[in-house]
Design a protein around this motif. Structure first.
Motif, PDB file in Angstrom:
ATOM      1  N   LYS A  35      -5.749  16.157 -47.680  1.00  0.00           N
ATOM      2  CA  LYS A  35      -6.565  14.946 -47.823  1.00  0.00           C
ATOM      3  C   LYS A  35      -5.738  13.747 -47.375  1.00  0.00           C
ATOM      4  O   LYS A  35      -6.217  12.876 -46.662  1.00  0.00           O
ATOM      5  N   LEU A  36      -4.464  13.749 -47.805  1.00  0.00           N
ATOM      6  CA  LEU A  36      -3.569  12.637 -47.465  1.00  0.00           C
ATOM      7  C   LEU A  36      -2.246  13.199 -46.962  1.00  0.00           C
ATOM      8  O   LEU A  36      -1.729  14.154 -47.522  1.00  0.00           O
ATOM      9  N   GLU A  37      -1.736  12.594 -45.914  1.00  0.00           N
ATOM     10  CA  GLU A  37      -0.415  12.991 -45.411  1.00  0.00           C
ATOM     11  C   GLU A  37       0.392  11.746 -45.054  1.00  0.00           C
ATOM     12  O   GLU A  37      -0.153  10.795 -44.491  1.00  0.00           O
ATOM     13  N   VAL A  38       1.654  11.808 -45.376  1.00  0.00           N
ATOM     14  CA  VAL A  38       2.586  10.765 -44.953  1.00  0.00           C
ATOM     15  C   VAL A  38       3.593  11.466 -44.046  1.00  0.00           C
ATOM     16  O   VAL A  38       4.196  12.455 -44.443  1.00  0.00           O
ATOM     17  N   GLN A  39       3.693  10.996 -42.823  1.00  0.00           N
ATOM     18  CA  GLN A  39       4.556  11.682 -41.852  1.00  0.00           C
ATOM     19  C   GLN A  39       5.660  10.749 -41.375  1.00  0.00           C
ATOM     20  O   GLN A  39       5.394   9.733 -40.726  1.00  0.00           O
ATOM     21  N   GLY A  40       6.877  11.098 -41.742  1.00  0.00           N
ATOM     22  CA  GLY A  40       8.064  10.387 -41.231  1.00  0.00           C
ATOM     23  C   GLY A  40       8.069   8.890 -41.459  1.00  0.00           C
ATOM     24  O   GLY A  40       8.517   8.129 -40.603  1.00  0.00           O
ATOM     25  N   VAL A  41       7.598   8.466 -42.631  1.00  0.00           N
ATOM     26  CA  VAL A  41       7.527   7.017 -42.889  1.00  0.00           C
ATOM     27  C   VAL A  41       8.888   6.460 -43.319  1.00  0.00           C
ATOM     28  O   VAL A  41       9.507   6.938 -44.269  1.00  0.00           O
ATOM     29  N   SER A  42       9.339   5.471 -42.587  1.00  0.00           N
ATOM     30  CA  SER A  42      10.544   4.723 -42.954  1.00  0.00           C
ATOM     31  C   SER A  42      10.178   3.252 -43.054  1.00  0.00           C
ATOM     32  O   SER A  42       9.215   2.797 -42.418  1.00  0.00           O
ATOM     33  N   LYS A  43      10.929   2.538 -43.876  1.00  0.00           N
ATOM     34  CA  LYS A  43      10.679   1.105 -44.004  1.00  0.00           C
ATOM     35  C   LYS A  43      11.992   0.357 -44.160  1.00  0.00           C
ATOM     36  O   LYS A  43      12.827   0.702 -45.009  1.00  0.00           O
ATOM     37  N   CYS A  44      12.167  -0.650 -43.318  1.00  0.00           N
ATOM     38  CA  CYS A  44      13.339  -1.523 -43.431  1.00  0.00           C
ATOM     39  C   CYS A  44      12.867  -2.915 -43.817  1.00  0.00           C
ATOM     40  O   CYS A  44      11.845  -3.389 -43.332  1.00  0.00           O
ATOM     41  N   PHE A  45      13.576  -3.549 -44.712  1.00  0.00           N
ATOM     42  CA  PHE A  45      13.349  -4.960 -45.033  1.00  0.00           C
ATOM     43  C   PHE A  45      14.603  -5.704 -44.616  1.00  0.00           C
ATOM     44  O   PHE A  45      15.672  -5.097 -44.459  1.00  0.00           O
ATOM     45  N   SER A  46      14.475  -7.016 -44.494  1.00  0.00           N
ATOM     46  CA  SER A  46      15.708  -7.761 -44.241  1.00  0.00           C
ATOM     47  C   SER A  46      16.002  -8.661 -45.423  1.00  0.00           C
ATOM     48  O   SER A  46      15.093  -9.153 -46.103  1.00  0.00           O
ATOM     49  N   HIS A  47      17.280  -8.793 -45.697  1.00  0.00           N
ATOM     50  CA  HIS A  47      17.726  -9.626 -46.800  1.00  0.00           C
ATOM     51  C   HIS A  47      18.994 -10.353 -46.358  1.00  0.00           C
ATOM     52  O   HIS A  47      19.922  -9.729 -45.851  1.00  0.00           O
ATOM     53  N   ALA A  48      19.001 -11.650 -46.551  1.00  0.00           N
ATOM     54  CA  ALA A  48      20.144 -12.494 -46.168  1.00  0.00           C
ATOM     55  C   ALA A  48      20.590 -12.207 -44.736  1.00  0.00           C
ATOM     56  O   ALA A  48      21.778 -12.077 -44.448  1.00  0.00           O
ATOM     57  N   GLY A  49      19.603 -12.070 -43.874  1.00  0.00           N
ATOM     58  CA  GLY A  49      19.903 -11.906 -42.451  1.00  0.00           C
ATOM     59  C   GLY A  49      20.228 -10.499 -42.004  1.00  0.00           C
ATOM     60  O   GLY A  49      20.377 -10.241 -40.810  1.00  0.00           O
ATOM     61  N   SER A  50      20.367  -9.545 -42.957  1.00  0.00           N
ATOM     62  CA  SER A  50      20.643  -8.175 -42.495  1.00  0.00           C
ATOM     63  C   SER A  50      19.557  -7.216 -42.981  1.00  0.00           C
ATOM     64  O   SER A  50      18.990  -7.392 -44.064  1.00  0.00           O
ATOM     65  N   ALA A  51      19.300  -6.220 -42.162  1.00  0.00           N
ATOM     66  CA  ALA A  51      18.225  -5.268 -42.471  1.00  0.00           C
ATOM     67  C   ALA A  51      18.747  -4.171 -43.388  1.00  0.00           C
ATOM     68  O   ALA A  51      19.911  -3.760 -43.288  1.00  0.00           O
ATOM     69  N   PHE A  52      17.926  -3.719 -44.311  1.00  0.00           N
ATOM     70  CA  PHE A  52      18.307  -2.550 -45.120  1.00  0.00           C
ATOM     71  C   PHE A  52      17.120  -1.600 -45.213  1.00  0.00           C
ATOM     72  O   PHE A  52      15.961  -2.027 -45.181  1.00  0.00           O
ATOM     73  N   THR A  53      17.458  -0.327 -45.272  1.00  0.00           N
ATOM     74  CA  THR A  53      16.412   0.706 -45.271  1.00  0.00           C
ATOM     75  C   THR A  53      16.002   1.019 -46.702  1.00  0.00           C
ATOM     76  O   THR A  53      16.838   1.425 -47.511  1.00  0.00           O
ATOM     77  N   VAL A  54      14.728   0.838 -46.996  1.00  0.00           N
ATOM     78  CA  VAL A  54      14.211   1.124 -48.339  1.00  0.00           C
ATOM     79  C   VAL A  54      13.663   2.546 -48.393  1.00  0.00           C
ATOM     80  O   VAL A  54      13.874   3.270 -49.372  1.00  0.00           O
TER      81      VAL A  54
END
Ligand SMILES: Nc1ncnc2c1ncn2[C@@H]1O[C@H](COP(=O)(O)OP(=O)(O)OP(=O)(O)O)[C@@H](O)[C@H]1O
Length: 286
Positions: free
Chosen positions: A37-56
């Motif tokens: 019914k639902l699939e999540v495929q290879g989901v990545s998320k990066c946010f940036s904080h104080a000018g640098s990106a970090f992977t959540v």
């Protein structure tokens, strides 16, 4: 006559012969020939904080078969809400995709209903008005709206409170209205972000029982985040255990308790053993 919602087939859930199977998963692959019914495929998320990106979130893969009730547990900050918001289409992933019935979803949609911990009812609308809100936005015929509102008021046991306003309701009742409002749109998947987190222990247990009965009645596919491990074991057929920094799915735990459960079951040695296994899974994930 009440409408017959969710005329969906009841798929057979995987019967593990043991009470629980704990699998350390790199990727939980779809385990049956049935289309998830639902699939999540290879989901990545990066946010940036104080000018640098970090992977959540790092390459998240998960699936829910039709009518499964699955919980996600994990340490605070591991990215559970971010993941649920991506599934709801409220946040865009940095990479990867979300599929409903095999088709990628580009953003929010009525196919995914969302329920949050904080009560998100419109205070100026009655209970019935809150449930009807999304249906009116979708310009459903008046007769259909009336019928659906009446049906879901009955489903959540609040028919007598149809004309009440949110401020007149207890926390548990407010959450039942929020659930009715989400269900009235007849979503394919119900996404719940710690829906009972703000309730006292007794109301919380009543709501857990209520949710299980509702699930048995409506055949809705449900993905829920919770911090409460006992709640996760009580409600789920499977539990995804996440690790943090970055958030990853570490374990896919099958809970093979009987499908029909009552609160007494929480005292069962088998139940306690499953809870212990989840605690161990969380420890090995941190
Ligand atoms: N919009 C945003 N911008 C930057 N960072 C964010 C944003 N949203 C979330 N984060 C960060 O992403 C990480 C994961 O947050 P998230 O709320 O998804 O975790 P969670 O597992 O749901 O936490 P909790 O269990 O405490 O609710 C946290 O470090 C948070 O500060």
């Amino acid at each position: 006559m009440t409408p017959a919602p969710f005329p969906r087939s009841r798929p057979t859930l995987n019967d593990a012969s043991t009470a629980l199977t704990l699998t350390s998963t790199s990727l939980p692959s779809v385990q049956s020939s049935q289309l998830p019914k639902l699939e999540v495929q290879g989901v990545s998320k990066c946010f940036s904080h104080a000018g640098s990106a970090f992977t959540v979130l790092d390459t998240i893969d998960l699936y829910l078969q039709p009518r499964e009730l699955v919980c996600i547990v994990g340490a605070s900050g591991c990215g559970k809400s971010t993941l649920l918001n991506i599934i709801a289409g409220l946040i865009l992933p940095s990479s990867g995709k979300v599929l409903v019935d095999g088709a990628a979803v580009p953003g929010p949609g009525a196919d995914r209903g969302m329920i949050f911990q904080s009560y998100t009812l419109y205070p100026w609308l009655t209970v019935a008005g809150n449930i009807a809100f999304g249906l009116k936005l979708r310009r459903l015929p008046k007769g259909d709206i009336k019928q659906r509102v009446s049906y879901y008021l009955d489903v959540v046991g609040l028919t007598k409170f149809a004309r009440a306003y949110p401020k007149e309701l207890s926390g548990g009742m407010k959450q039942r209205v929020a659930i009715a409002r989400a269900l009235a749109n007849e979503p394919d998947v119900l996404l719940m972000d710690e829906p009972f987190g703000a309730l006292d222990a007794q109301t919380k247990e009543q709501m857990q029982k209520f949710l299980l009965e509702l699930w048995e009645q409506t055949h809705t596919t449900i993905l829920m985040i919770t911090h409460d491990l006992e709640e996760a074991v009580f409600l789920s057929q499977r539990i995804y255990v996440m690790s943090a920094h970055p958030g990853k799915i570490k374990h896919d735990v099958r809970v093979s308790l009987p499908e029909h459960r009552d609160l007494e079951m929480k005292l069962d040695p088998e139940f306690i053993q499953i809870k212990r296994t989840i605690i161990q899974a969380l420890h090995t994930s941190s």
